[in-house]
Design a protein around this motif. Sequence first.
Motif, PDB file in Angstrom:
ATOM      1  N   VAL A   1       4.905  45.883  47.045  1.00 38.21           N
ATOM      2  CA  VAL A   1       5.057  44.547  47.607  1.00 38.21           C
ATOM      3  C   VAL A   1       3.844  44.289  48.500  1.00 38.21           C
ATOM      4  O   VAL A   1       3.466  45.143  49.303  1.00 38.21           O
ATOM      5  CB  VAL A   1       6.371  44.439  48.423  1.00 38.21           C
ATOM      6  N   VAL A   2       3.217  43.117  48.317  1.00 43.82           N
ATOM      7  CA  VAL A   2       2.051  42.738  49.117  1.00 43.82           C
ATOM      8  C   VAL A   2       2.239  41.333  49.675  1.00 43.82           C
ATOM      9  O   VAL A   2       3.031  40.549  49.169  1.00 43.82           O
ATOM     10  CB  VAL A   2       0.733  42.784  48.302  1.00 43.82           C
ATOM     11  N   ARG A   3       1.474  41.019  50.690  1.00 40.58           N
ATOM     12  CA  ARG A   3       1.524  39.704  51.344  1.00 40.58           C
ATOM     13  C   ARG A   3       0.453  38.821  50.740  1.00 40.58           C
ATOM     14  O   ARG A   3      -0.679  39.238  50.540  1.00 40.58           O
ATOM     15  CB  ARG A   3       1.265  39.893  52.843  1.00 40.58           C
ATOM     16  N   CYS A   4       0.795  37.579  50.455  1.00 44.38           N
ATOM     17  CA  CYS A   4      -0.175  36.568  50.024  1.00 44.38           C
ATOM     18  C   CYS A   4      -0.650  35.802  51.262  1.00 44.38           C
ATOM     19  O   CYS A   4      -0.048  35.898  52.328  1.00 44.38           O
ATOM     20  CB  CYS A   4       0.465  35.590  49.040  1.00 44.38           C
ATOM     21  N   ALA A   5      -1.699  35.034  51.107  1.00 50.44           N
ATOM     22  CA  ALA A   5      -2.222  34.258  52.229  1.00 50.44           C
ATOM     23  C   ALA A   5      -1.229  33.200  52.705  1.00 50.44           C
ATOM     24  O   ALA A   5      -1.186  32.874  53.883  1.00 50.44           O
ATOM     25  CB  ALA A   5      -3.544  33.610  51.848  1.00 50.44           C
ATOM     26  N   ASP A   6      -0.411  32.663  51.778  1.00 51.21           N
ATOM     27  CA  ASP A   6       0.582  31.656  52.155  1.00 51.21           C
ATOM     28  C   ASP A   6       1.715  31.632  51.127  1.00 51.21           C
ATOM     29  O   ASP A   6       1.609  32.230  50.052  1.00 51.21           O
ATOM     30  CB  ASP A   6      -0.057  30.274  52.307  1.00 51.21           C
ATOM     31  N   THR A   7       2.787  30.928  51.458  1.00 54.88           N
ATOM     32  CA  THR A   7       3.954  30.879  50.574  1.00 54.88           C
ATOM     33  C   THR A   7       3.663  30.133  49.278  1.00 54.88           C
ATOM     34  O   THR A   7       4.257  30.436  48.249  1.00 54.88           O
ATOM     35  CB  THR A   7       5.172  30.247  51.277  1.00 54.88           C
TER      36      THR A   7
ATOM     37  N   ILE B   1      -4.671  43.505  47.360  1.00 53.86           N
ATOM     38  CA  ILE B   1      -4.695  44.381  48.540  1.00 53.86           C
ATOM     39  C   ILE B   1      -5.566  43.762  49.630  1.00 53.86           C
ATOM     40  O   ILE B   1      -5.177  43.711  50.794  1.00 53.86           O
ATOM     41  CB  ILE B   1      -5.199  45.793  48.174  1.00 53.86           C
ATOM     42  N   ALA B   2      -6.762  43.288  49.261  1.00 50.19           N
ATOM     43  CA  ALA B   2      -7.679  42.695  50.237  1.00 50.19           C
ATOM     44  C   ALA B   2      -7.068  41.465  50.907  1.00 50.19           C
ATOM     45  O   ALA B   2      -7.175  41.297  52.130  1.00 50.19           O
ATOM     46  CB  ALA B   2      -8.998  42.339  49.572  1.00 50.19           C
ATOM     47  N   VAL B   3      -6.411  40.604  50.138  1.00 50.03           N
ATOM     48  CA  VAL B   3      -5.780  39.411  50.707  1.00 50.03           C
ATOM     49  C   VAL B   3      -4.659  39.814  51.660  1.00 50.03           C
ATOM     50  O   VAL B   3      -4.556  39.292  52.775  1.00 50.03           O
ATOM     51  CB  VAL B   3      -5.243  38.483  49.592  1.00 50.03           C
ATOM     52  N   SER B   4      -3.827  40.743  51.240  1.00 45.80           N
ATOM     53  CA  SER B   4      -2.719  41.188  52.084  1.00 45.80           C
ATOM     54  C   SER B   4      -3.247  41.818  53.372  1.00 45.80           C
ATOM     55  O   SER B   4      -2.803  41.474  54.477  1.00 45.80           O
ATOM     56  CB  SER B   4      -1.845  42.181  51.316  1.00 45.80           C
ATOM     57  N   TYR B   5      -4.196  42.723  53.236  1.00 46.60           N
ATOM     58  CA  TYR B   5      -4.794  43.406  54.389  1.00 46.60           C
ATOM     59  C   TYR B   5      -5.409  42.386  55.359  1.00 46.60           C
ATOM     60  O   TYR B   5      -5.144  42.413  56.561  1.00 46.60           O
ATOM     61  CB  TYR B   5      -5.853  44.387  53.891  1.00 46.60           C
ATOM     62  N   THR B   6      -6.226  41.474  54.837  1.00 47.16           N
ATOM     63  CA  THR B   6      -6.916  40.488  55.669  1.00 47.16           C
ATOM     64  C   THR B   6      -5.925  39.563  56.368  1.00 47.16           C
ATOM     65  O   THR B   6      -6.092  39.241  57.550  1.00 47.16           O
ATOM     66  CB  THR B   6      -7.896  39.662  54.810  1.00 47.16           C
ATOM     67  N   THR B   7      -4.892  39.143  55.661  1.00 49.09           N
ATOM     68  CA  THR B   7      -3.881  38.252  56.232  1.00 49.09           C
ATOM     69  C   THR B   7      -3.127  38.942  57.371  1.00 49.09           C
ATOM     70  O   THR B   7      -2.945  38.362  58.446  1.00 49.09           O
ATOM     71  CB  THR B   7      -2.893  37.791  55.143  1.00 49.09           C
ATOM     72  N   ILE B   8      -2.716  40.174  57.146  1.00 52.11           N
ATOM     73  CA  ILE B   8      -1.989  40.913  58.187  1.00 52.11           C
ATOM     74  C   ILE B   8      -2.912  41.221  59.361  1.00 52.11           C
ATOM     75  O   ILE B   8      -2.532  41.042  60.524  1.00 52.11           O
ATOM     76  CB  ILE B   8      -1.360  42.198  57.611  1.00 52.11           C
TER      77      ILE B   8
END
Length: 121
Positions: free
Chosen positions: A51-57, A96-103
Amino acid sequence: MTRSEFDMLCAVQPGAILSGPGELDAWKIGGKMFTCFGHTDTRATNDDHTVVRCADTEMARMLIETGAAGKPAYFRGAWVRLDLASLNVTEAAHRIAVSYTTIRAGLTKKAQAALPACEET
């Protein structure tokens, strides 16, 4: 893609730390999770998905609607489920880069200052 290959992509992020094993194996930055593998999801084994985080919903919704990602079982908002078997290295590195950068951007200024510098892209 294998779990080991995915872990190698996470490990190159400045200051990234792998926590676990436990209920979750999670890659974190500044104590905050940017990707995780859950042990308790009965639909798949620990190494089948992440599971990873996106920049927005909106991006998360688009990825889910187009089938590029799935809806995670226990996460809401901008988090998506990625099946490792269908993930290529380029897409994995980007997610991974988007999730990392966003967090990382959401950390306090003090926490950000304590981390290794990020390379400018």
